[in-house]
Design an enzyme around this catalytic site. Structure first.
Site: not given
Length: 272
Positions: A134, A210, A250
């Site tokens: 991320s 995600d 995620h």
């Protein structure tokens, strides 16, 4: 823990090295974590140690921001800016620069030298790769693309690929750098097309479920993996393998599912 000149405070990092020391110094993978994380998240959740042990490679997990004894206004107000959200840039806005938000210099310069000082010939600081998740995927890509030849390979899980065009990047770049435009030097989708150095292999995985891929103004696309693909297509010095993993989100469950692929990808480069 050590005193950091870049971050102007004590900084903590985790390092794991194989128990059975190989004949040569151990190569290293740097792991950069995402928003709200510390140096502990990857070591506790990713399940990477078996693959690291099998390949004889070490891993270094730094923190995600300075952590001063006293915070400044706005530093602890939100999950995506300030504490735990250094965004791997060198802040130029005085308040944040004075507070030590120089995570880019910390990761690329100070931390490797700290490890060299502490571990000496046990590790090969000059034989390293970098990966992250991320915000940390963004950081890994930026560190590799801005420092040709420093890292043997680069990989990312769910990276923020085009931060000058997403809300997370807008907030970080305006806050730390004074404008979104100033953030172009930390935008992987822009840097990758201009990369001019030794051939660089990059592996990137994003789950197609995600939530941060978004689908509109109410749910913005924070990741934009297609922009990294487009940038890489214009540069034959970069070989990007970008994978969309069906059904994954995620979370660290996603990372744990594919972390062996990433460790082996890096080990193949480090041990070549």
């Amino acid at each position: 823990q050590h005193v950091s000149a870049a971050c102007k405070c004590d900084m903590t990092y985790s390092i794991w090295l194989p128990e059975e020391k190989p004949a040569k110094p151990v190569p290293l993978i740097y792991w950069l974590s995402g928003l709200t994380c510390t140096d502990d998240n990857f070591t506790q959740k990713a399940g990477a140690f078996k693959a690291l042990k099998q390949r004889g490679v070490g891993i270094v997990c730094p923190d995600t921001s300075p952590r001063q004894p006293e915070t400044i206004e706005g530093e602890a107000d939100s999950y995506d800016f300030g504490t735990g959200a250094g965004f791997y840039v060198n802040a130029t806005v005085p308040a944040w620069s004075d507070q030590g938000y120089h995570m880019y210099d910390y990761i690329t310069q100070e931390l490797p030298e700290q490890i060299r000082t502490e571990f000496g010939t046990e590790v090969d600081v000059d034989n390293s790769s970098i990966m992250g998740h991320s915000m940390g995927g963004h950081g890994a890509l930026v560190c590799a693309l801005k420092n040709p030849g420093k890292y043997k390979s680069c990989s990312a899980f769910s990276p923020i690929c085009h931060p000058t065009a997403c809300p997370w990047g807008d907030k970080a770049f305006n806050g730390y750098l004074g404008s979104v435009g100033a953030g172009e030097e930390y935008d992987a989708s822009l840097l990758i097309s201009k990369y001019d150095g030794p051939h660089l292999d990059i592996l990137s995985d994003t789950g197609d479920a995600d939530d941060f891929l978004g689908d509109g103004a109410d749910k913005p696309n924070q990741l934009q993996p297609e922009t990294l693909i487009q940038g890489a297509a214009a540069n034959d010095k970069v070989n990007l393998t970008s994978r969309s993993q069906p059904g994954y989100d995620h979370s660290y469950f996603f990372i744990a599912s594919f972390v062996d692929d990433h460790v082996n990808f890096h080990a193949d480069h480090l041990l070549a």
